[in-house]
Design a protein around this motif. Structure first.
Motif, mmCIF file in Angstrom:
data_model
loop_
_atom_site.group_PDB
_atom_site.id
_atom_site.type_symbol
_atom_site.label_atom_id
_atom_site.label_comp_id
_atom_site.label_asym_id
_atom_site.label_seq_id
_atom_site.Cartn_x
_atom_site.Cartn_y
_atom_site.Cartn_z
ATOM 1 N N LEU A 19 0.840 -1.194 0.000
ATOM 2 C CA LEU A 19 0.000 0.000 0.000
ATOM 3 C C LEU A 19 0.882 1.253 0.000
ATOM 4 N N SER A 20 0.427 2.275 -0.685
ATOM 5 C CA SER A 20 1.124 3.555 -0.766
ATOM 6 C C SER A 20 2.570 3.350 -1.236
ATOM 7 N N ARG A 21 3.573 3.735 -0.439
ATOM 8 C CA ARG A 21 4.967 3.540 -0.861
ATOM 9 C C ARG A 21 5.265 2.056 -1.086
ATOM 10 N N ARG B 299 0.635 -10.402 -13.770
ATOM 11 C CA ARG B 299 -0.710 -9.896 -13.542
ATOM 12 C C ARG B 299 -0.586 -8.635 -12.684
ATOM 13 N N ILE B 300 -1.456 -7.668 -12.938
ATOM 14 C CA ILE B 300 -1.360 -6.386 -12.232
ATOM 15 C C ILE B 300 -2.745 -5.945 -11.784
ATOM 16 N N SER B 301 -2.827 -5.511 -10.536
ATOM 17 C CA SER B 301 -4.058 -4.909 -10.022
ATOM 18 C C SER B 301 -3.712 -3.601 -9.325
ATOM 19 N N MET B 302 -4.444 -2.541 -9.669
ATOM 20 C CA MET B 302 -4.302 -1.245 -9.011
ATOM 21 C C MET B 302 -5.664 -0.829 -8.477
ATOM 22 N N ASP B 303 -5.688 -0.332 -7.247
ATOM 23 C CA ASP B 303 -6.930 0.221 -6.699
ATOM 24 C C ASP B 303 -6.595 1.463 -5.900
ATOM 25 N N ILE B 304 -7.583 2.351 -5.774
ATOM 26 C CA ILE B 304 -7.369 3.591 -5.022
ATOM 27 C C ILE B 304 -8.725 4.188 -4.672
ATOM 28 N N TYR C 230 -3.396 10.923 -3.807
ATOM 29 C CA TYR C 230 -2.465 10.412 -4.815
ATOM 30 C C TYR C 230 -3.185 9.821 -6.027
ATOM 31 N N ARG C 231 -4.472 10.047 -6.114
ATOM 32 C CA ARG C 231 -5.242 9.463 -7.211
ATOM 33 C C ARG C 231 -4.687 9.870 -8.578
ATOM 34 N N GLY C 232 -4.331 11.140 -8.739
ATOM 35 C CA GLY C 232 -3.817 11.601 -10.024
ATOM 36 C C GLY C 232 -2.549 10.881 -10.435
ATOM 37 N N MET C 233 -1.661 10.647 -9.492
ATOM 38 C CA MET C 233 -0.413 9.946 -9.799
ATOM 39 C C MET C 233 -0.682 8.502 -10.202
ATOM 40 N N SER D 13 -3.519 2.013 -3.522
ATOM 41 C CA SER D 13 -3.410 3.441 -3.156
ATOM 42 C C SER D 13 -2.005 3.966 -3.429
ATOM 43 N N VAL D 14 -1.529 3.728 -4.640
ATOM 44 C CA VAL D 14 -0.107 3.919 -4.914
ATOM 45 C C VAL D 14 0.217 5.252 -5.586
#
Length: 214
Positions: A107-109, A157-162, A168-171, A132-133
């Motif tokens: 998460l994050s960093r 495989r890749i998963s991103m969630d936020i 940090y949503r824009g990043m 939340s990256v």
């Protein structure tokens, strides 16, 4: 200094079982420590899902990045994780040491590390979770080079969630656009919430199901 870490073993852990157990490397956020995922309930969720037969038995390694406020590439944390901690875990526990049995996330960093190590050391990890990256500066520019080094059909495989209100949503969205631009298959999820432990706690079970549910 020696790297501190927590290691979760499934309730049914058998040092002689064949095949060995898959391993998830799960990284904490900036200014936190190796206990963060414990506090978020990852052990209870893993125990329950394994006991119910909804996920196969697996291990979780949660390392401590002591200098998380510094430039990530100045302390040697990433290299220590991949070149020292990972081989040590495989040598001392009954793991499945194949790439297909190993995932990394955070998460994050910690999620930024997941992206960086999951792509730059693609031969070690078959799945990347970025929760939340805010990716490390330059990750979008590096993505093309990382992908060139990965053989066709071997992309992780890749998963991103936020959360919708995460600062940090824009990043995260910029990196997700880079994945789309390169034609990299991935999962992108926008949830209610912000950059808080309440958000991550609410999604721990979803994360575990994604890592080992396929």
């Amino acid at each position: 200094k020696p790297m501190q870490f927590n290691l979760y073993l499934p309730p049914c852990y058998d040092p002689a079982r064949q095949p060995g157990y898959p391993v998830l490397y799960m990284l904490h956020g900036q200014t936190y420590d190796q206990d963060q995922w414990l506090r978020l309930g990852i052990v209870d969720k893993a125990d329950a899902l394994i006991a119910a037969g909804e996920l196969p038995p697996f291990m979780i390694v949660m390392p401590f990045e002591e200098y998380s406020l510094r430039d990530p590439f100045s302390t040697g944390f990433g290299k220590s994780l991949t070149d020292e901690l990972l081989p040590w875990v495989d040598a001392n526990y009954n793991t499945c040491a194949e790439r297909e049995c190993r995932a990394i996330g955070g998460l994050s960093r910690g999620g930024a590390w997941g992206i960086h190590l999951g792509f730059s050391r693609w031969e070690l990890f078959s799945a990347i979770g970025a929760h939340s990256v805010p990716p490390f500066v330059g990750s979008g520019e590096q993505l093309g080079g990382w992908l060139e080094a990965i053989p066709d059909g071997e992309e992780p495989r890749i998963s991103m969630d936020i959360g919708e209100n995460d600062p940090y949503r824009g990043m995260a969205e910029e990196f997700e656009k880079c994945l789309t631009g390169y034609g990299v298959a991935h999962e992108w999820i926008l949830n209610p919430g912000s950059h808080t432990e309440d958000y991550w706690n609410a999604h721990v079970e979803e994360y575990l199901r994604w890592y080992w549910g396929e």
